[in-house]
Enzyme design. Structure first.
Site, PDB file in Angstrom:
ATOM      1  N   ASN A   8       8.466  12.544   6.609  1.00 14.00           N
ATOM      2  CA  ASN A   8       7.839  11.449   5.875  1.00 14.00           C
ATOM      3  C   ASN A   8       6.625  12.013   5.160  1.00 14.00           C
ATOM      4  O   ASN A   8       5.570  12.208   5.768  1.00 14.00           O
ATOM      5  CB  ASN A   8       7.435  10.298   6.787  1.00 14.00           C
ATOM      6  CG  ASN A   8       6.781   9.189   5.968  1.00 14.00           C
ATOM      7  OD1 ASN A   8       6.695   9.292   4.735  1.00 14.00           O
ATOM      8  ND2 ASN A   8       6.329   8.149   6.623  1.00 14.00           N
ATOM      9  N   GLU A  15      -1.844  24.701  -9.441  1.00 15.83           N
ATOM     10  CA  GLU A  15      -3.202  24.867  -9.953  1.00 15.83           C
ATOM     11  C   GLU A  15      -3.234  25.112 -11.464  1.00 15.83           C
ATOM     12  O   GLU A  15      -4.259  25.551 -11.978  1.00 15.83           O
ATOM     13  CB  GLU A  15      -3.965  25.966  -9.196  1.00 15.83           C
ATOM     14  CG  GLU A  15      -3.272  27.260  -8.972  1.00 15.83           C
ATOM     15  CD  GLU A  15      -4.059  28.156  -8.010  1.00 15.83           C
ATOM     16  OE1 GLU A  15      -4.563  29.173  -8.479  1.00 15.83           O
ATOM     17  OE2 GLU A  15      -4.167  27.838  -6.798  1.00 15.83           O
ATOM     18  N   PHE A  51       0.793  -1.229   0.000  1.00 15.03           N
ATOM     19  CA  PHE A  51       0.000   0.000   0.000  1.00 15.03           C
ATOM     20  C   PHE A  51       0.822   1.274   0.000  1.00 15.03           C
ATOM     21  O   PHE A  51       0.374   2.311  -0.451  1.00 15.03           O
ATOM     22  CB  PHE A  51      -0.962   0.001   1.193  1.00 15.03           C
ATOM     23  CG  PHE A  51      -1.957  -1.115   1.097  1.00 15.03           C
ATOM     24  CD1 PHE A  51      -2.997  -1.036   0.194  1.00 15.03           C
ATOM     25  CD2 PHE A  51      -1.826  -2.261   1.860  1.00 15.03           C
ATOM     26  CE1 PHE A  51      -3.909  -2.074   0.063  1.00 15.03           C
ATOM     27  CE2 PHE A  51      -2.725  -3.302   1.739  1.00 15.03           C
ATOM     28  CZ  PHE A  51      -3.772  -3.209   0.841  1.00 15.03           C
ATOM     29  N   THR A  52       2.005   1.208   0.550  1.00 18.41           N
ATOM     30  CA  THR A  52       2.816   2.419   0.532  1.00 18.41           C
ATOM     31  C   THR A  52       3.663   2.437  -0.745  1.00 18.41           C
ATOM     32  O   THR A  52       3.734   1.450  -1.475  1.00 18.41           O
ATOM     33  CB  THR A  52       3.692   2.533   1.795  1.00 18.41           C
ATOM     34  OG1 THR A  52       4.295   3.831   1.785  1.00 18.41           O
ATOM     35  CG2 THR A  52       4.777   1.477   1.830  1.00 18.41           C
ATOM     36  N   SER A  82       1.297  20.648  -1.216  1.00 18.02           N
ATOM     37  CA  SER A  82       1.957  21.377  -0.118  1.00 18.02           C
ATOM     38  C   SER A  82       3.275  20.709   0.248  1.00 18.02           C
ATOM     39  O   SER A  82       4.289  21.385   0.470  1.00 18.02           O
ATOM     40  CB  SER A  82       1.042  21.397   1.118  1.00 18.02           C
ATOM     41  OG  SER A  82      -0.188  21.974   0.802  1.00 18.02           O
ATOM     42  N   HIS A 114      -8.372  19.256  -8.729  1.00 18.67           N
ATOM     43  CA  HIS A 114      -7.310  19.690  -9.647  1.00 18.67           C
ATOM     44  C   HIS A 114      -7.378  18.959 -10.993  1.00 18.67           C
ATOM     45  O   HIS A 114      -8.225  18.108 -11.199  1.00 18.67           O
ATOM     46  CB  HIS A 114      -5.949  19.531  -8.967  1.00 18.67           C
ATOM     47  CG  HIS A 114      -5.755  20.522  -7.846  1.00 18.67           C
ATOM     48  ND1 HIS A 114      -4.656  21.343  -7.750  1.00 18.67           N
ATOM     49  CD2 HIS A 114      -6.537  20.841  -6.799  1.00 18.67           C
ATOM     50  CE1 HIS A 114      -4.762  22.117  -6.684  1.00 18.67           C
ATOM     51  NE2 HIS A 114      -5.903  21.821  -6.089  1.00 18.67           N
ATOM     52  N   SER A 126      -0.032  19.644  -7.765  1.00 17.57           N
ATOM     53  CA  SER A 126      -0.968  19.051  -6.802  1.00 17.57           C
ATOM     54  C   SER A 126      -1.948  18.150  -7.529  1.00 17.57           C
ATOM     55  O   SER A 126      -2.407  18.476  -8.624  1.00 17.57           O
ATOM     56  CB  SER A 126      -1.743  20.158  -6.085  1.00 17.57           C
ATOM     57  OG  SER A 126      -2.863  19.612  -5.409  1.00 17.57           O
ATOM     58  N   ARG A 130       5.743  10.621   2.058  1.00 15.73           N
ATOM     59  CA  ARG A 130       5.605   9.669   0.954  1.00 15.73           C
ATOM     60  C   ARG A 130       4.145   9.531   0.528  1.00 15.73           C
ATOM     61  O   ARG A 130       3.245   9.603   1.364  1.00 15.73           O
ATOM     62  CB  ARG A 130       6.087   8.279   1.398  1.00 15.73           C
ATOM     63  CG  ARG A 130       7.571   8.127   1.404  1.00 15.73           C
ATOM     64  CD  ARG A 130       7.950   6.720   1.804  1.00 15.73           C
ATOM     65  NE  ARG A 130       7.426   6.384   3.119  1.00 15.73           N
ATOM     66  CZ  ARG A 130       8.053   5.599   3.981  1.00 15.73           C
ATOM     67  NH1 ARG A 130       9.208   5.054   3.671  1.00 15.73           N
ATOM     68  NH2 ARG A 130       7.527   5.322   5.153  1.00 15.73           N
TER      69      ARG A 130
HETATM   70  C1  LIG Z   1      -0.819  27.394  -5.803  1.00 15.76           C
HETATM   71  C2  LIG Z   1      -1.001  26.219  -4.879  1.00 15.76           C
HETATM   72  N1  LIG Z   1       0.074  25.733  -4.226  1.00 15.76           N
HETATM   73  C3  LIG Z   1      -0.023  24.683  -3.397  1.00 15.76           C
HETATM   74  C4  LIG Z   1      -1.230  24.051  -3.178  1.00 15.76           C
HETATM   75  C5  LIG Z   1      -1.292  22.903  -2.229  1.00 15.76           C
HETATM   76  O1  LIG Z   1      -1.678  21.700  -2.831  1.00 15.76           O
HETATM   77  P1  LIG Z   1      -2.332  20.540  -1.939  1.00 15.76           P
HETATM   78  O2  LIG Z   1      -3.751  20.920  -1.682  1.00 15.76           O
HETATM   79  O3  LIG Z   1      -2.229  19.315  -2.807  1.00 15.76           O
HETATM   80  O4  LIG Z   1      -1.539  20.430  -0.710  1.00 15.76           O
HETATM   81  C6  LIG Z   1      -2.379  24.523  -3.816  1.00 15.76           C
HETATM   82  C7  LIG Z   1      -3.660  23.863  -3.565  1.00 15.76           C
HETATM   83  O5  LIG Z   1      -4.644  24.018  -4.219  1.00 15.76           O
HETATM   84  C8  LIG Z   1      -2.267  25.630  -4.685  1.00 15.76           C
HETATM   85  O6  LIG Z   1      -3.341  26.137  -5.307  1.00 15.76           O
END
Ligand SMILES: Cc1ncc(COP(=O)(O)O)c(C=O)c1O
Length: 390
Positions: free
Chosen positions: A246, A161, A27-28, A56, A187, A182, A248
């Site tokens: 972590n 985005e 699973f990982t 993020s 998305h 992302s 991952r």
């Molecule tokens: C410009 C931007 N950076 C980073 C992120 C973070 O992505 P995630 O929601 O996958 O953590 C987003 C999320 O929509 C975003 O619009």
């Protein structure tokens, strides 16, 4: 909901992919993640892809990796130029790694960084610039990458985005030394949670792989220049060389990502058809400021800023959208300077203020786009807004 902000883009293929991972029992992060990384990087013509559990996290390990480069690493107190509109986690890793931020206002037409202010953003401490393409619309990445090259700055492209957008025939998310994506629900492709960093630099690829998983050596290819192997397998199995995390991804996310990537060109084409209809219905109406396309947008959503030259009551507009069962929300994360978290940042604002970003924050919103035909929804949106703004 009659017109929602986001819709699932999964079909039977994604469900089958999850089932096959379940049947396989791992699973990982495993072979699907590895294959997805290669396929995703190839789609963008980049050499390396490192998948993580969110966009993020992609930003976090991308910023971290620049602090551990052998050549010209970043240091605490260095400055980064950033646009005033983006998502919170564009900025947070910069703060967490001790960078000072120089905010630049956006161009009200594109909602992306106003490049006319770039030279004024530069100081002797500037080491980095973060380029963000807002909601599918390419930032002036040609101008920004030229500026970064001229001043020896690292360019991080937060393309979370704007997957599959293009500028001068080149995909966004390929202009930076590091480029992040992302795969969150709404998305361009979705693995539920998920993200990716693309880079052409081998050393950064190795740093990202180590920082993604505990700061250990286990995911590095044999002979990686990041460290020298010692004799004992017992100690080499748990060898920590960097202050990592972590973050991952799950193997199921990798398997789903592979299916979604195959559908991406067709999904982008449908988003662009919806966008064309939106443009046709709203363009030329002075009450609504629309995002002007720069290059070829992959149209995450449709933005509207209520023109301050008209006495339109924002709350009345929002009430009408609610009444019509039409989803809407703030443009990305709005102007970051308007958020409470800014008190924790070391920052300043080029020219002292970001009035366009603030206007978009207070009088802007977006409605959803998705890879399905939204003709009835967009027509209804037009009627509702026309009526609410009379
Ligand atoms: C410009 C931007 N950076 C980073 C992120 C973070 O992505 P995630 O929601 O996958 O953590 C987003 C999320 O929509 C975003 O619009």
């Amino acid at each position: 909901m009659f017109y929602d902000l986001a819709y699932s883009s999964w079909g039977q293929e994604e469900l089958d992919a999850i089932q096959s991972v379940i049947a396989g029992g791992r699973f990982t992060m495993g072979e699907n993640v590895a294959a997805f990384e290669k396929e995703f990087a190839a789609y963008f013509g980049m050499r390396h892809g490192v998948m993580v559990n969110s966009g993020s996290s992609a930003n976090l390990i991308a910023v971290a990796s620049l602090f551990y480069k052998s050549d010209r690493p970043l240091h605490r107190g260095d400055e980064a130029i950033v646009p005033a509109i983006s998502w919170s986690t564009t900025y947070h890793p910069l703060q967490q790694y001790g960078l000072k931020l120089r905010f630049v206002d956006v161009d009200l037409e594109t909602l992306n960084l106003d490049t006319r202010k770039l030279e004024r953003a530069l100081t002797p401490q500037t080491r980095m610039i973060v380029a963000v393409s807002i909601l599918g619309n390419p930032a002036a990445l040609d101008v920004i990458s030229d500026f970064a090259a001229r001043h020896g700055l690292y360019l991080l492209e937060d393309n979370c985005e704007s997957m599959d957008a293009e500028l001068n025939g080149r995909k966004t998310g390929t202009f930076g030394i590091l480029n992040t994506f992302s795969f969150f629900f709404s998305h361009h492709i979705s693995t539920m949670e998920g993200g990716m960093v693309l880079t052409n630099e081998e050393e950064l690829d190795h740093l990202l792989r180590s920082i993604r998983a505990h700061g250990w050596t286990r995911d590095l290819p044999p002979g990686s220049p990041l460290y020298e192997r010692r004799g004992s397998d017992f100690f080499e199995a748990y060898r920590f060389i960097l202050p990592g995390y972590n973050v991952r991804p799950m193997e199921m996310a990798g398997a789903v990502g592979r299916q979604q990537l195959k559908k991406l060109p067709a999904m982008t084409a449908q988003r662009r058809r919806n966008q064309q209809l939106f443009q046709n219905l709203f363009a030329g109406d002075d009450r609504f400021l629309l995002q002007r396309e720069n290059g070829q947008s992959s149209s995450f959503s449709f933005t509207i800023v209520l023109n301050p030259r008209h006495a339109i009551d924002r709350e009345k507009v929002f009430a009408a959208l609610r009444e019509a069962d039409i989803g809407f929300r703030m443009i990305t994360g709005g102007c970051f300077l308007c958020h409470d978290a800014i008190r924790y940042f070391d920052y300043d604002v080029v020219d002292g203020a970001a009035p366009n970003a603030e206007l978009a924050h207070h009088r802007g919103f977006f409605v959803g786009n998705c890879p399905a035909d939204l003709t009835p929804q967009v027509h209804r949106l037009r009627e509702v807004l026309d009526c609410a703004c009379r």
